[in-house]
Write an enzyme that holds these catalytic residues in place. Structure first.
Site, short mmCIF file in Angstrom:
data_model
loop_
_atom_site.label_atom_id
_atom_site.label_comp_id
_atom_site.label_asym_id
_atom_site.label_seq_id
_atom_site.Cartn_x
_atom_site.Cartn_y
_atom_site.Cartn_z
N TYR A 1 -11.25 -8.03 -6.59
CA TYR A 1 -11.05 -6.69 -6.02
C TYR A 1 -9.75 -6.08 -6.57
O TYR A 1 -9.72 -4.93 -7.00
CB TYR A 1 -11.03 -6.72 -4.48
N ARG B 1 2.06 -5.93 2.73
CA ARG B 1 2.95 -5.05 3.49
C ARG B 1 2.18 -4.13 4.43
O ARG B 1 2.63 -3.82 5.53
CB ARG B 1 3.77 -4.22 2.48
N ARG C 1 -10.64 -1.49 6.90
CA ARG C 1 -11.10 -2.26 5.72
C ARG C 1 -9.98 -3.19 5.39
O ARG C 1 -8.87 -2.77 5.08
CB ARG C 1 -11.33 -1.31 4.54
N PHE D 1 9.50 2.05 -16.69
CA PHE D 1 8.27 2.45 -16.01
C PHE D 1 7.50 1.23 -15.48
O PHE D 1 6.95 1.26 -14.37
CB PHE D 1 7.40 3.25 -17.00
C1 RWZ Z 1 -0.26 3.85 -12.47
C2 RWZ Z 1 -1.53 5.47 -13.91
C3 RWZ Z 1 -3.78 5.23 -7.34
C4 RWZ Z 1 -2.41 4.86 -11.74
C5 RWZ Z 1 -5.26 3.59 -8.45
C6 RWZ Z 1 -2.48 4.25 -10.38
C7 RWZ Z 1 -6.03 3.30 -7.23
C8 RWZ Z 1 -5.59 1.60 -5.53
C9 RWZ Z 1 -4.09 1.63 -5.45
C10 RWZ Z 1 -3.70 4.90 -9.83
C11 RWZ Z 1 0.82 0.45 -8.11
C12 RWZ Z 1 -0.47 0.47 -5.99
C13 RWZ Z 1 -0.34 2.53 -7.41
C14 RWZ Z 1 -1.34 -0.81 -7.92
C15 RWZ Z 1 -1.21 1.20 -9.33
N1 RWZ Z 1 -6.01 1.92 -6.87
N2 RWZ Z 1 -3.47 0.76 -6.40
C16 RWZ Z 1 -1.44 4.73 -12.66
C17 RWZ Z 1 -4.25 4.50 -8.52
C18 RWZ Z 1 -0.07 -0.40 -7.18
C19 RWZ Z 1 0.04 1.67 -8.62
C20 RWZ Z 1 -1.21 1.69 -6.46
C21 RWZ Z 1 -2.08 0.39 -8.39
C22 RWZ Z 1 -2.46 1.31 -7.23
#
Ligand code: RWZ
Length: 365
Positions: free
Chosen positions: A159, A206, A219, A279
């Site tokens: 997942y 967290r 969920r 970054f």
């Molecule tokens: C970094 C270009 C919100 C996109 C993906 C992230 C949806 C659920 C959340 C886009 C750090 C937490 C924000 C791991 C990437 N997936 N997971 C770019 C996005 C962690 C960031 C959030 C994932 C994401």
């Protein structure tokens, strides 16, 4: 509660906004404004990247945020949601596409999604291809898990691969395509996957309380294979009477997340460009700090456990090379080491494994 610490980060946000003069193109200005509204700290690190990489990553973020909004909206019928997740990678080529879903900023993003599409269609084709390919794979993965429980640790890793590991893989492809990083950064998909898993798992740990309180039905992503050893339902960990079991389970979850750290180090060691490095490294350091804070901390079951703003500001200021990263990791591993050796965690079943990971990771730094 730390009045002296509120200032540095707020000042930094203002300075970043000033420096990042809004783009002249109104569609692009909307996208950066949106990015600022949904994730300020993320917006800062993106704005420090050079173009055309910066715009590609901004759109990548907003496209995946859109997909995430569809997945998250519990008011949507499953029969509607699943096909939408699977075709989202085609939607980003449809001028004027919008969708009525999500809440607050996310609702606004979805209502104006045509603007994101416009900017996407103006990106270089190789950037478009990376974004569309990752969006397709993530959408299918989310669809797979819509009605499937995260049972085993393998499910949990899968997942997290779909929602975060793929982000790491896609970003690496964008770094390489832009010429700022070597093609080998994109080729080592396993390392990029670990980068995403470490961040995603930290968020999942967290956000226990926030997720479990979700209406109408929560969920949850904590795998049964782990929490089943400490209780008969994940909800029970909220009760103060079950705090000891809950914290042991939490420590197991933290130990599982720490597995990814050595791989993340190996990923960061390959990067050449200082802004790409920042970054990638800043979120990793923040995640490591958050995990150190969460370990053996019952507060996770009572509210939000977050790093102090002053410390966050210092991470942003002190993160330009591997030495800085090792320094931060050593600091957080020391905090972990202290907690691991304390009486409070003495009869924790995963203690030997936690000790082992902390020791070997410290040697890497
Ligand atoms: C970094 C270009 C919100 C996109 C993906 C992230 C949806 C659920 C959340 C886009 C750090 C937490 C924000 C791991 C990437 N997936 N997971 C770019 C996005 C962690 C960031 C959030 C994932 C994401």
């Amino acid at each position: 509660s730390h009045p002296g610490e509120i200032l540095p980060l707020a000042r930094m946000y203002r300075a970043a906004k000033r420096a990042a003069k809004l783009p002249k193109d109104p569609d692009l200005a909307f996208c950066y404004g949106m990015l600022n509204d949904v994730s300020r700290s993320f917006a800062i690190v993106i704005q420090q990247l050079p173009n055309p990489l910066r715009d590609a990553i901004c759109i990548f973020y907003l496209v995946l945020r859109g997909l995430d909004t569809v997945e998250d909206d519990m008011a949507l019928d499953v029969g509607f949601k699943v096909p939408e997740l699977k075709r989202f990678h085609e939607r980003i080529y449809e001028r004027g596409f919008t969708m009525a879903c999500g809440y607050n900023h996310y609702q606004r993003l979805m209502a104006q999604f045509g603007t994101v599409v416009n900017v996407f269609l103006g990106l270089e084709e190789r950037h478009q291809q990376v974004i569309a390919d990752i969006t397709r794979r993530m959408g299918y993965g989310m669809a797979e898990f819509i009605e499937k429980e995260v049972k085993t640790v393998a499910d949990y890793d899968l997942y997290c691969h779909y929602v975060a590991g793929l982000v790491g893989i896609g970003l690496s492809q964008l770094f390489a395509a832009s010429g700022l990083e070597a093609p080998s950064v994109a080729a080592q998909e396993e390392l990029a996957n670990h980068m995403g898993l470490f961040l995603q798992k930290t968020n999942i740990i967290r956000d226990y309380l926030e997720d479990i309180l979700e209406e109408p039905a929560p969920r949850m992503f904590w795998p049964r294979e782990i929490w089943g050893r400490y209780g008969s339902s994940l909800e029970d960990f909220q009760q103060p009477a079950n705090r000891k079991q809950a914290v042991q389970c939490l420590n197991h979850m933290v130990t599982d997340a720490l597995r990814h750290v050595p791989h993340c180090m190996r990923y960061l060691e390959q990067l050449q460009h200082v802004m790409v490095f920042r970054f990638c490294a800043i979120p990793q350091i923040m995640a490591a700090g958050t995990l150190a804070l969460c370990y053996n901390n019952g507060g996770v079951f009572e509210g939000v456990v977050k790093m102090r703003r002053g410390e966050t500001a210092t991470v942003f200021e002190t993160c330009s090379n591997l030495g800085d990263v090792y320094g931060w990791f050593l600091r957080f591993l020391e905090i972990l080491e202290e907690k691991v050796c304390s009486q409070a965690a003495a009869d924790d079943p995963t203690l030997p494994e936690t000790r082992q990971i902390v020791t070997t990771t410290r040697q890497l730094c």
